[in-house]
Design an enzyme around this catalytic site. Sequence first.
Site, mmCIF file in Angstrom:
data_model
loop_
_atom_site.group_PDB
_atom_site.id
_atom_site.type_symbol
_atom_site.label_atom_id
_atom_site.label_comp_id
_atom_site.label_asym_id
_atom_site.label_seq_id
_atom_site.Cartn_x
_atom_site.Cartn_y
_atom_site.Cartn_z
ATOM 1 C CE1 TYR A 109 0.583 -4.971 23.334
ATOM 2 C CE2 TYR A 109 -1.547 -5.160 22.250
ATOM 3 C CZ TYR A 109 -0.393 -4.450 22.500
ATOM 4 O OH TYR A 109 -0.205 -3.215 21.919
ATOM 5 C CG ASP A 151 4.238 -5.486 24.800
ATOM 6 O OD1 ASP A 151 4.777 -4.983 25.802
ATOM 7 O OD2 ASP A 151 3.871 -4.823 23.810
ATOM 8 C CG HIS A 255 7.920 -5.030 21.005
ATOM 9 N ND1 HIS A 255 7.797 -4.965 22.377
ATOM 10 C CD2 HIS A 255 7.008 -4.140 20.507
ATOM 11 C CE1 HIS A 255 6.863 -4.086 22.696
ATOM 12 N NE2 HIS A 255 6.362 -3.575 21.576
#
Length: 264
Positions: A109, A151, A255
């Site tokens: 992330y 991500d 998302h």
Amino acid sequence: MISIATWNINSVRLRLDQVERFLKEQQPDVLCLQEIKVAEHLFPHDAFEKMGYTHRAVHGQKGYHGVATISKLPLKELTRHDWQDNGEARHVGVEVGGAGKGLLLENVYIPAGGDEPDREVNPKFGQKLDFLERMAHWADTVDRPSLIVGDFNIAPFEHDVWSHKALLKVVSHTPIEIEALDRFRNAHGWVDIGREYVPHAEKSYSWWSYRNKDWAASNRGRRLDHMWASPELAPQATSHTAHLDCRSWERPSDHIPLVTSFDL
């Protein structure tokens, strides 16, 4: 054959019902979650156990960030890199399958980077660039077929955003971020699986802001979520799917999940 999913869930406890629905409908072998926003001891282990995801590697913290890799297949946690260099829970690396012979799977992330694309006035942007630089140094050392997913908080290509011109100075699509991500890509020769399946001339998104109430109609998205494979692994990919329907569920993550299958 193995199927691997990635999803920034934006609080796993808040959206546990959605994760359960997705797992029941799609049945991936492995799911990598980002932004779980929970410490490991409060992670909903029992729910995943009941669904058959009996192997888990959770690197979490209270209220913010955090990543978790859950699997039907045996896995072994190998690493928790602190590429942020401040103790935040933003990475967990595992080996899926047999020890020493399985697939290396990295779940990351990357920081969003704040609002201003200038490290002098916005320290968060500098932290993001430094995070990417540390990732690039690590990628130089990768010597086994690996998959890195998560991500990335960067939409690198022109058609990864709803308007290339409008977003050139917006964090997530600035040239300086894209250059930093390219250094990471080139350090190992990573292959962007998403763009192997969706031509560069086509728009492709994985995130839509909550600020846009009618997100589907305006479709002002960005492709912030990625699945990148080592050069040796990439040719073994057999399918890649973006599950757009999840963005329309009640109280969704901003998302959507991505799923790639490999013939290993």
